[in-house]
Design a protein around this motif. Structure first.
Motif, PDB file in Angstrom:
ATOM      1  N   LEU A 197      14.878 -10.797  23.165  1.00 43.45           N
ATOM      2  CA  LEU A 197      14.031  -9.607  23.022  1.00 43.45           C
ATOM      3  C   LEU A 197      12.655  -9.969  22.473  1.00 43.45           C
ATOM      4  CD1 LEU A 197      16.573  -7.091  21.480  1.00 43.45           C
ATOM      5  CD2 LEU A 197      15.721  -7.149  23.820  1.00 43.45           C
ATOM      6  N   ASP A 198      11.649  -9.255  22.967  1.00 47.64           N
ATOM      7  CA  ASP A 198      10.291  -9.426  22.459  1.00 47.64           C
ATOM      8  C   ASP A 198      10.133  -8.517  21.248  1.00 47.64           C
ATOM      9  OD1 ASP A 198       7.636  -9.901  22.033  1.00 47.64           O
ATOM     10  OD2 ASP A 198       6.957  -8.579  23.653  1.00 47.64           O
ATOM     11  N   THR A 199      10.024  -9.105  20.076  1.00 49.16           N
ATOM     12  CA  THR A 199       9.902  -8.331  18.840  1.00 49.16           C
ATOM     13  C   THR A 199       8.488  -8.385  18.274  1.00 49.16           C
ATOM     14  OG1 THR A 199      10.650 -10.239  17.568  1.00 49.16           O
ATOM     15  CG2 THR A 199      12.337  -8.646  18.229  1.00 49.16           C
ATOM     16  N   THR A 200       7.512  -8.695  19.107  1.00 48.80           N
ATOM     17  CA  THR A 200       6.129  -8.745  18.667  1.00 48.80           C
ATOM     18  C   THR A 200       5.700  -7.365  18.176  1.00 48.80           C
ATOM     19  OG1 THR A 200       5.703 -10.390  20.380  1.00 48.80           O
ATOM     20  CG2 THR A 200       3.787  -9.345  19.367  1.00 48.80           C
ATOM     21  N   GLY A 201       5.189  -7.321  16.953  1.00 51.27           N
ATOM     22  CA  GLY A 201       4.705  -6.065  16.394  1.00 51.27           C
ATOM     23  C   GLY A 201       5.796  -5.188  15.792  1.00 51.27           C
ATOM     24  N   VAL A 202       7.022  -5.637  15.798  1.00 47.95           N
ATOM     25  CA  VAL A 202       8.117  -4.856  15.212  1.00 47.95           C
ATOM     26  C   VAL A 202       8.324  -5.327  13.782  1.00 47.95           C
ATOM     27  CG1 VAL A 202      10.553  -4.265  15.366  1.00 47.95           C
ATOM     28  CG2 VAL A 202       9.221  -4.594  17.454  1.00 47.95           C
ATOM     29  N   GLU A 203       8.204  -4.382  12.845  1.00 49.70           N
ATOM     30  CA  GLU A 203       8.392  -4.714  11.439  1.00 49.70           C
ATOM     31  C   GLU A 203       9.872  -4.981  11.167  1.00 49.70           C
ATOM     32  OE1 GLU A 203       6.165  -4.985   8.850  1.00 49.70           O
ATOM     33  OE2 GLU A 203       4.648  -4.905  10.434  1.00 49.70           O
ATOM     34  N   PRO A 204      10.163  -5.945  10.307  1.00 45.16           N
ATOM     35  CA  PRO A 204      11.565  -6.205   9.963  1.00 45.16           C
ATOM     36  C   PRO A 204      12.175  -5.001   9.257  1.00 45.16           C
ATOM     37  CG  PRO A 204      10.121  -7.919   9.100  1.00 45.16           C
ATOM     38  CD  PRO A 204       9.254  -6.850   9.655  1.00 45.16           C
TER      39      PRO A 204
END
Length: 99
Positions: free
Chosen positions: A44-51
């Motif tokens: 999955l592309d998690t670019t820009g997703v805050e933990p």
């Protein structure tokens, strides 16, 4: 990650559990499914997703600390299965090495 008999043996030792042949195969299949799921998540592309640190948006929601009544020593000991006049009695849990 390779799920083989050596890994199952190591997990068996660490968990102090014994597995028969059928259980070992079932555990091996389950572990392969879990590792496959985690590998799929890595795609999955998690670019820009805050933990995600907490499931709820509220953090450290605490009630006000209000002092209340205290138990007397006799009240505290009354429901204890083992006690003397002053203390709770518990089984000994620390063993001395006899070397």
């Amino acid at each position: 990650m390779l799920v083989d008999d050596a890994l199952i043996d190591k997990l068996s030792r660490l968990s102090m559990l014994e597995f028969d042949a059928a259980e070992r195969e079932e555990i091996k299949a389950d572990l392969e499914k879990m590792i496959g799921f985690v590998d799929k998540l890595k795609e999955l592309d998690t670019t820009g997703v805050e933990p995600l640190l907490h499931m709820a948006g509220e953090v450290n929601v605490l009630r006000e600390d209000v002092p209340g009544g205290m138990l007397t020593q006799a009240e505290a000991l009354q429901n204890a299965p083992l006690h003397n006049e002053a203390f709770f009695l518990v089984p000994k849990v620390i063993k001395k090495d006899e070397a």
